[in-house]
Motif scaffolding. Structure first.
Motif, PDB file in Angstrom:
ATOM      1  N   TYR A   1       0.728  -1.067   0.159  1.00 55.68           N
ATOM      2  CA  TYR A   1       0.145  -0.155   0.305  1.00 55.68           C
ATOM      3  C   TYR A   1       0.851   1.827   0.522  1.00 55.68           C
ATOM      4  O   TYR A   1       1.505   1.552   0.564  1.00 55.68           O
ATOM      5  CB  TYR A   1      -0.641   0.016   1.037  1.00 55.68           C
ATOM      6  CG  TYR A   1      -2.411   0.219   0.937  1.00 55.68           C
ATOM      7  CD1 TYR A   1      -2.533   1.594   0.730  1.00 55.68           C
ATOM      8  CD2 TYR A   1      -3.332  -0.242   1.630  1.00 55.68           C
ATOM      9  CE1 TYR A   1      -3.960   2.029   0.525  1.00 55.68           C
ATOM     10  CE2 TYR A   1      -4.440  -0.356   1.494  1.00 55.68           C
ATOM     11  CZ  TYR A   1      -5.107   0.860   0.891  1.00 55.68           C
ATOM     12  OH  TYR A   1      -5.950   1.672   0.754  1.00 55.68           O
ATOM     13  N   ALA A   2       0.903   2.441  -1.353  1.00 66.20           N
ATOM     14  CA  ALA A   2       0.866   3.605  -0.805  1.00 66.20           C
ATOM     15  C   ALA A   2       1.396   4.109   0.100  1.00 66.20           C
ATOM     16  O   ALA A   2      -0.219   4.498   0.771  1.00 66.20           O
ATOM     17  CB  ALA A   2       1.349   4.122  -1.989  1.00 66.20           C
ATOM     18  N   PRO A   3       2.291   4.996   1.337  1.00 69.35           N
ATOM     19  CA  PRO A   3       2.251   5.830   1.880  1.00 69.35           C
ATOM     20  C   PRO A   3       0.694   6.422   2.223  1.00 69.35           C
ATOM     21  O   PRO A   3      -0.122   6.374   3.277  1.00 69.35           O
ATOM     22  CB  PRO A   3       3.115   6.330   2.154  1.00 69.35           C
ATOM     23  CG  PRO A   3       4.226   5.854   1.621  1.00 69.35           C
ATOM     24  CD  PRO A   3       3.410   5.265   0.141  1.00 69.35           C
ATOM     25  N   SER A   4       0.681   7.485   0.802  1.00 68.85           N
ATOM     26  CA  SER A   4      -0.501   8.094   0.553  1.00 68.85           C
ATOM     27  C   SER A   4      -2.063   7.035   1.396  1.00 68.85           C
ATOM     28  O   SER A   4      -3.256   8.758   1.504  1.00 68.85           O
ATOM     29  CB  SER A   4      -0.574   9.109  -0.656  1.00 68.85           C
ATOM     30  OG  SER A   4      -0.224   8.264  -1.326  1.00 68.85           O
ATOM     31  N   GLY A   5      -2.158   5.967   0.293  1.00 72.22           N
ATOM     32  CA  GLY A   5      -3.544   5.739   0.902  1.00 72.22           C
ATOM     33  C   GLY A   5      -3.878   5.197  -0.728  1.00 72.22           C
ATOM     34  O   GLY A   5      -4.776   5.277  -1.087  1.00 72.22           O
ATOM     35  N   CYS A   6      -3.091   6.288  -1.803  1.00 73.67           N
ATOM     36  CA  CYS A   6      -3.647   6.139  -3.254  1.00 73.67           C
ATOM     37  C   CYS A   6      -3.168   5.196  -4.004  1.00 73.67           C
ATOM     38  O   CYS A   6      -4.079   6.107  -5.459  1.00 73.67           O
ATOM     39  CB  CYS A   6      -3.896   7.947  -3.791  1.00 73.67           C
ATOM     40  SG  CYS A   6      -4.009   9.071  -2.420  1.00 73.67           S
ATOM     41  N   ALA A   7      -2.270   4.384  -3.550  1.00 69.87           N
ATOM     42  CA  ALA A   7      -2.254   3.207  -4.931  1.00 69.87           C
ATOM     43  C   ALA A   7      -2.064   2.525  -4.220  1.00 69.87           C
ATOM     44  O   ALA A   7      -1.170   2.100  -2.691  1.00 69.87           O
ATOM     45  CB  ALA A   7      -1.199   4.241  -5.796  1.00 69.87           C
ATOM     46  N   VAL A   8      -1.940   1.284  -4.937  1.00 73.44           N
ATOM     47  CA  VAL A   8      -0.404   0.069  -4.312  1.00 73.44           C
ATOM     48  C   VAL A   8      -0.217  -0.649  -5.626  1.00 73.44           C
ATOM     49  O   VAL A   8      -0.132  -0.181  -6.693  1.00 73.44           O
ATOM     50  CB  VAL A   8      -2.226  -1.069  -4.202  1.00 73.44           C
ATOM     51  CG1 VAL A   8      -2.948  -0.311  -3.129  1.00 73.44           C
ATOM     52  CG2 VAL A   8      -2.547  -1.250  -5.436  1.00 73.44           C
ATOM     53  N   ALA A   9       0.821  -1.643  -5.274  1.00 75.90           N
ATOM     54  CA  ALA A   9       2.023  -1.775  -6.364  1.00 75.90           C
ATOM     55  C   ALA A   9       1.708  -3.804  -5.966  1.00 75.90           C
ATOM     56  O   ALA A   9       1.524  -4.155  -4.514  1.00 75.90           O
ATOM     57  CB  ALA A   9       3.124  -1.589  -5.925  1.00 75.90           C
TER      58      ALA A   9
ATOM     59  N   VAL B   1       2.495  -0.638 -10.021  1.00 76.03           N
ATOM     60  CA  VAL B   1       1.286   1.165  -9.547  1.00 76.03           C
ATOM     61  C   VAL B   1       0.145   0.227 -10.147  1.00 76.03           C
ATOM     62  O   VAL B   1      -0.123   1.406 -11.519  1.00 76.03           O
ATOM     63  CB  VAL B   1       2.505   1.558  -9.221  1.00 76.03           C
ATOM     64  CG1 VAL B   1       2.183   2.457  -7.894  1.00 76.03           C
ATOM     65  CG2 VAL B   1       3.292   1.142  -8.290  1.00 76.03           C
ATOM     66  N   TYR B   2      -0.923   0.108  -9.486  1.00 78.30           N
ATOM     67  CA  TYR B   2      -2.234   1.161  -9.375  1.00 78.30           C
ATOM     68  C   TYR B   2      -2.470   2.399  -8.299  1.00 78.30           C
ATOM     69  O   TYR B   2      -2.749   2.152  -7.406  1.00 78.30           O
ATOM     70  CB  TYR B   2      -3.329  -0.186  -9.657  1.00 78.30           C
ATOM     71  CG  TYR B   2      -3.548  -1.422 -10.346  1.00 78.30           C
ATOM     72  CD1 TYR B   2      -1.861  -1.742  -9.711  1.00 78.30           C
ATOM     73  CD2 TYR B   2      -3.921  -1.594 -11.873  1.00 78.30           C
ATOM     74  CE1 TYR B   2      -1.553  -3.560 -10.513  1.00 78.30           C
ATOM     75  CE2 TYR B   2      -3.371  -2.361 -12.460  1.00 78.30           C
ATOM     76  CZ  TYR B   2      -2.489  -3.294 -12.016  1.00 78.30           C
ATOM     77  OH  TYR B   2      -2.581  -4.636 -12.914  1.00 78.30           O
ATOM     78  N   PRO B   3      -3.277   3.842  -9.319  1.00 78.84           N
ATOM     79  CA  PRO B   3      -3.639   4.470  -8.494  1.00 78.84           C
ATOM     80  C   PRO B   3      -4.765   3.687  -7.998  1.00 78.84           C
ATOM     81  O   PRO B   3      -5.498   3.804  -9.223  1.00 78.84           O
ATOM     82  CB  PRO B   3      -3.466   5.528  -9.429  1.00 78.84           C
ATOM     83  CG  PRO B   3      -2.949   5.263 -11.088  1.00 78.84           C
ATOM     84  CD  PRO B   3      -3.584   3.555 -10.219  1.00 78.84           C
ATOM     85  N   LEU B   4      -4.865   4.604  -7.161  1.00 78.72           N
ATOM     86  CA  LEU B   4      -6.911   4.314  -6.138  1.00 78.72           C
ATOM     87  C   LEU B   4      -7.547   5.187  -7.315  1.00 78.72           C
ATOM     88  O   LEU B   4      -7.677   5.885  -5.938  1.00 78.72           O
ATOM     89  CB  LEU B   4      -6.567   3.310  -5.675  1.00 78.72           C
ATOM     90  CG  LEU B   4      -5.856   2.482  -4.665  1.00 78.72           C
ATOM     91  CD1 LEU B   4      -5.986   1.594  -3.155  1.00 78.72           C
ATOM     92  CD2 LEU B   4      -6.315   1.449  -5.171  1.00 78.72           C
ATOM     93  N   SER B   5      -8.356   4.693  -7.759  1.00 73.62           N
ATOM     94  CA  SER B   5      -9.830   6.019  -7.871  1.00 73.62           C
ATOM     95  C   SER B   5     -11.057   5.996  -6.986  1.00 73.62           C
ATOM     96  O   SER B   5     -11.490   5.241  -6.133  1.00 73.62           O
ATOM     97  CB  SER B   5     -10.133   5.925  -9.588  1.00 73.62           C
ATOM     98  OG  SER B   5     -11.298   6.373  -9.647  1.00 73.62           O
ATOM     99  N   LEU B   6     -11.476   7.366  -6.930  1.00 74.18           N
ATOM    100  CA  LEU B   6     -12.288   7.240  -6.267  1.00 74.18           C
ATOM    101  C   LEU B   6     -13.543   6.372  -6.907  1.00 74.18           C
ATOM    102  O   LEU B   6     -15.017   6.578  -6.279  1.00 74.18           O
ATOM    103  CB  LEU B   6     -13.122   9.024  -5.165  1.00 74.18           C
ATOM    104  CG  LEU B   6     -11.691   8.747  -4.354  1.00 74.18           C
ATOM    105  CD1 LEU B   6     -11.976  10.462  -4.256  1.00 74.18           C
ATOM    106  CD2 LEU B   6     -11.880   7.944  -2.780  1.00 74.18           C
TER     107      LEU B   6
ATOM    108  N   SER C   1       7.799  -3.151  -1.179  1.00 72.58           N
ATOM    109  CA  SER C   1       7.432  -1.645  -0.370  1.00 72.58           C
ATOM    110  C   SER C   1       7.504  -0.437  -0.647  1.00 72.58           C
ATOM    111  O   SER C   1       8.983  -0.363  -1.336  1.00 72.58           O
ATOM    112  CB  SER C   1       8.863  -2.587   1.100  1.00 72.58           C
ATOM    113  OG  SER C   1       7.942  -1.544   1.695  1.00 72.58           O
ATOM    114  N   PHE C   2       6.683   0.737  -0.308  1.00 74.39           N
ATOM    115  CA  PHE C   2       7.099   1.944  -0.625  1.00 74.39           C
ATOM    116  C   PHE C   2       7.561   2.363   0.378  1.00 74.39           C
ATOM    117  O   PHE C   2       7.979   1.648   1.463  1.00 74.39           O
ATOM    118  CB  PHE C   2       5.768   2.514  -0.728  1.00 74.39           C
ATOM    119  CG  PHE C   2       4.714   2.536  -2.145  1.00 74.39           C
ATOM    120  CD1 PHE C   2       4.230   1.147  -2.014  1.00 74.39           C
ATOM    121  CD2 PHE C   2       4.631   2.892  -3.242  1.00 74.39           C
ATOM    122  CE1 PHE C   2       3.458   1.458  -2.674  1.00 74.39           C
ATOM    123  CE2 PHE C   2       4.030   2.717  -4.057  1.00 74.39           C
ATOM    124  CZ  PHE C   2       2.900   1.950  -4.359  1.00 74.39           C
ATOM    125  N   THR C   3       8.615   3.223  -0.002  1.00 71.72           N
ATOM    126  CA  THR C   3       9.990   3.705   0.998  1.00 71.72           C
ATOM    127  C   THR C   3       9.344   4.778   1.449  1.00 71.72           C
ATOM    128  O   THR C   3       7.757   4.489   2.300  1.00 71.72           O
ATOM    129  CB  THR C   3      10.708   3.893   0.755  1.00 71.72           C
ATOM    130  OG1 THR C   3      10.940   4.919  -0.373  1.00 71.72           O
ATOM    131  CG2 THR C   3      11.693   2.897  -0.019  1.00 71.72           C
TER     132      THR C   3
END
Lengths: 392, 328
Positions: free
Chosen positions: B117-125, B135-140, B164-166
């Protein structure tokens, strides 16, 4: 290589190390070239002595053992004497000795009266070149060499022989005889601008490791939901998410504020902590330090495309002559950074950032903890929550 | 120095016996010196520490939805969402608290072994047998096809075992069956750094939890755990449990446990270790005392991944029984 060298020095199955009687004295702690070759054939399951010679020569060139009477680091399958290098000088410690260190070493060598320690031609040339390059600081170099020579003289004679040879072998690796391969040359992809020399770590007393783990876990037990229920409750067991809502609120609770006192990192980790610390620094007119640190952290997180611009902006804002938020960095870091910005990257400001971090940690942080704004937060009464009364 | 104190060739006036005595006494001295630096077991030092009182950890949520073994999961920083990936090729994003499935992606390959999970919560890898990490950006917008926005970031020459995202959404750290770990710039897909040191497949990686540090650890089939510094060029090999002491400080094992552990994570204070095993259980260990506190049953097949949530209020486990469980 290190695993093999360790096996070579084992009590049971290693190569027997001897002190050999020579013309006028004893030669301590040696093995012969053919000893090494034989050991490799047996213990490394090699069939061909040529292969053993090749590997052995590579190991010698990297400095794990060396011929005691030759600057050229190679393995010969005969009675030539070799000695093992002390782990202190192993390449894995990532030494990057500077020319000034080499100058001190060569200078020291000229102070010793033994024939065996006379400088070889290429060493004499290097010394002359270094004297010209460092003409201005030569007095300082001379003093260091003198000091080292003094210490050396106090050592036991046999110990000295061994240590001298090991030190010489160290320099044979890092300043090889002209014509020999320099095994310390690094791949350009990996070459670093910011390496610190002498990055050896002293092995820690093994009982301190458990002690520090114990004290860490005891300190944090009250923050571990497995042991101390979060306030007002653990959302997973009570189906009440108030705990998470409180976390995101701008007003940090006492427990959270207390944690900032555990260590400087705790302040930096918590956004509320950073905010309070910044306010405090502003009151002391030194907020540029934290702002610089935060800017560099941000730089490391940005895409590659933005790096060059960000580096330039940080330089202009904090470090360039006449910078609006000038920070105070030591001259060594400043010089390195000036050099680094010619080829900007995510780690351009690493030295400066480390210096500023240490400064904040040793100076501003302790004053922050004693400051009235921190103390007030620490002693704040629990606020009455909007939804319910304080817990039982 | 140790090697130089061994018996030497006979000199006049010395007998074999005196040399042997000398060597024995030197060996004894060495052992004494070593003992000063040496082997105090963690549980011995922890004798005075209070015992952990009985914990009541139970399954609080069961997440069903995958069609096949769940291989990996990761928490979102918001402490309630998670992403999981499965052998069936699906990657699902859940709100663990409400059990809602918020997003689902079908990967072009089966065995998606890694997700993050990306730290921003806006994408997953995620990635696996495709040798890539995407990487997939998570759309609303629930109707939007996530797969369309997919971005290939990492390319390895063998399966992707971990990702892992750094510190940010912009950099991705990966580990692979090709024996390497690598750091990538997400936006451009550029390889920033690669870490060579393992001599076999790298199976997992984990970042050191620090604002200031740049380190991560990787574990491989070569039985080594390597600790890396992401500052260019510095690689430190750590074979055992404590970095600074440079040796094993404790071992967590029991005769009755004969199946391997697949994944571990510490509780927030580091006092507890949660370990998922191939015998379908999760064991909770007292890190300091070395004893097992409890066994958690519930999964019906191997546990593949265990992770404590960001605030330590719960931990999640993923299993080959196609489900995930959240425990607290």
């Amino acid at each position: 290589m290190e695993e093999v060298v360790a096996r070579m020095q084992e009590e049971k199955n290693g190569i027997p190390i001897r002190t050999v009687k020579s013309f006028l004295s004893k030669i301590p702690s040696v093995i012969s070239g053919s000893d090494i070759v034989q050991w490799m054939l047996t213990h490394l399951n090699m069939e061909d002595p040529v292969e053993a010679l090749h590997l052995g020569t590579l190991m010698a060139a990297h400095g794990y053992f060396f011929p005691i009477s030759d600057h050229v680091l190679s393995l010969k399958d005969d009675g030539t004497f070799y000695r093992f290098q002390t782990p202190y000088f192993w390449p894995s410690n990532c030494w990057e000795p500077e020319n000034t260190d080499y100058a001190v070493y060569l200078c020291k060598r000229t102070m010793q009266n033994k024939a065996r320690l006379e400088l070889a031609d290429y060493e004499a040339e290097s010394l002359a070149r270094l004297q010209r390059a460092y003409a201005r600081k030569w007095e300082f170099i001379f003093m260091q060499a003198e000091a080292q020579a003094k210490v050396d003289k106090k050592r036991d004679k046999v110990e000295r022989k061994v240590l001298d040879s090991q030190e010489r072998a160290f320099w044979d690796v890092h300043r090889p005889v002209p014509g020999c391969v320099n095994t310390t040359e690094t791949d350009i992809k990996k070459s670093s601008r910011m390496k610190e020399p002498h990055k050896t770590r002293k092995p820690l007393n093994t009982s301190s490791a458990p002690l520090s783990l114990i004290s860490y876990s005891q300190q944090y037990t009250e923050y571990d939901p497995c042991f101390t229920s979060p306030e007002p409750s653990n959302p997973w067991t009570s189906d009440d998410t108030t705990c998470w809502e409180l976390e995101t609120s701008k007003e940090p609770g006492q427990q959270r504020v207390r944690r900032w006192g555990f260590g400087f990192n705790e302040v930096l980790k918590d956004p509320a902590g950073r905010e309070q610390f910044l306010k405090f620094l502003e009151s002391e007119f030194s907020s540029e330090n934290l702002r610089f640190w935060l800017a560099v952290q941000e730089l490391k997180k940005r895409p590659v495309r933005e790096v060059a611009t960000l580096v330039h902006n940080i330089w202009q804002e904090f470090l360039a002559p006449g910078a609006p938020s000038a920070i105070n960095v030591d001259s060594k870091s400043y010089a390195k950074t000036t050099h680094n910005i010619k080829d900007p990257g995510r780690y351009t400001f690493e030295d400066a950032q480390e210096h500023i971090y240490k400064l904040m940690k040793s100076d501003s942080y302790s004053r922050f903890l004693r400051s009235s704004c921190y103390q007030e937060l620490l002693q704040a009464r629990k606020k009455v929550r909007p939804k319910q009364e304080s817990c039982v | 120095a140790a090697a130089q104190s061994r018996p030497s060739a006979l000199q006049s006036g010395e007998s074999l016996a005196t040399l042997k005595n000398e060597s024995d006494s030197l060996k004894k001295k060495l052992e004494e010196e070593r003992a000063k630096l040496h082997d105090v077991e963690l549980n011995q030092v922890a004798e005075k520490v209070e015992l952990v009182s009985a914990l009541s950890i139970r399954t609080r949520r069961v997440l069903k939805g995958h069609g096949n073994k769940v291989l990996c999961m990761d928490w979102c920083k918001d402490k309630r969402r998670l992403v999981s990936s499965s052998q069936d090729g699906k990657v699902i994003v859940w709100d663990g608290y409400t059990l809602n499935k918020e997003h689902a992606v079908t990967m072009p390959c089966t065995w998606v072994m890694a997700c993050a999970y990306a730290p921003s919560g806006c994408a997953v890898a995620c990635g696996g047998l495709d040798n890539k990490c995407s990487v997939y950006p998570l759309s609303l917008d629930k109707n939007e096809n996530l797969a369309a926005k997919k971005k290939s970031v990492a390319m390895h020459t063998n399966y992707l075992s971990g990702c892992s995202f750094t510190n940010s959404d912009m950099q991705l750290l990966t580990s692979s069956g090709d024996g390497t770990c690598a750091l990538w710039d997400v936006e451009s897909g550029q390889l920033l750094q690669s870490f060579h040191g393992h001599t076999a497949d790298v199976l997992s990686l984990n970042l050191a939890p620090s604002e200031t540090g740049n380190t991560f650890v990787s574990g491989g089939c070569d039985k080594k755990a390597n600790v890396w510094d992401m500052l260019p060029c510095a690689s430190v090999s750590c074979r055992l449990y404590d970095l600074r002491a440079d040796r094993e400080v404790a071992v967590y094992q029991k005769d009755s446990i004969i199946f391997g552990a697949s994944s571990v994570d510490f509780s927030l204070s580091g006092r507890l270790l949660f370990a998922g095993y191939n015998d379908y259980t999760i064991n909770v260990w007292d890190v300091l005392k070395g004893n097992r506190i409890s066994v958690l049953f519930g999964h019906e097949n191997r546990v593949s991944c265990v992770k404590v949530s960001p605030d330590g209020t719960s931990f999640a486990s993923a299993s080959w029984d196609t489900s995930l469980r959240i425990w607290a």
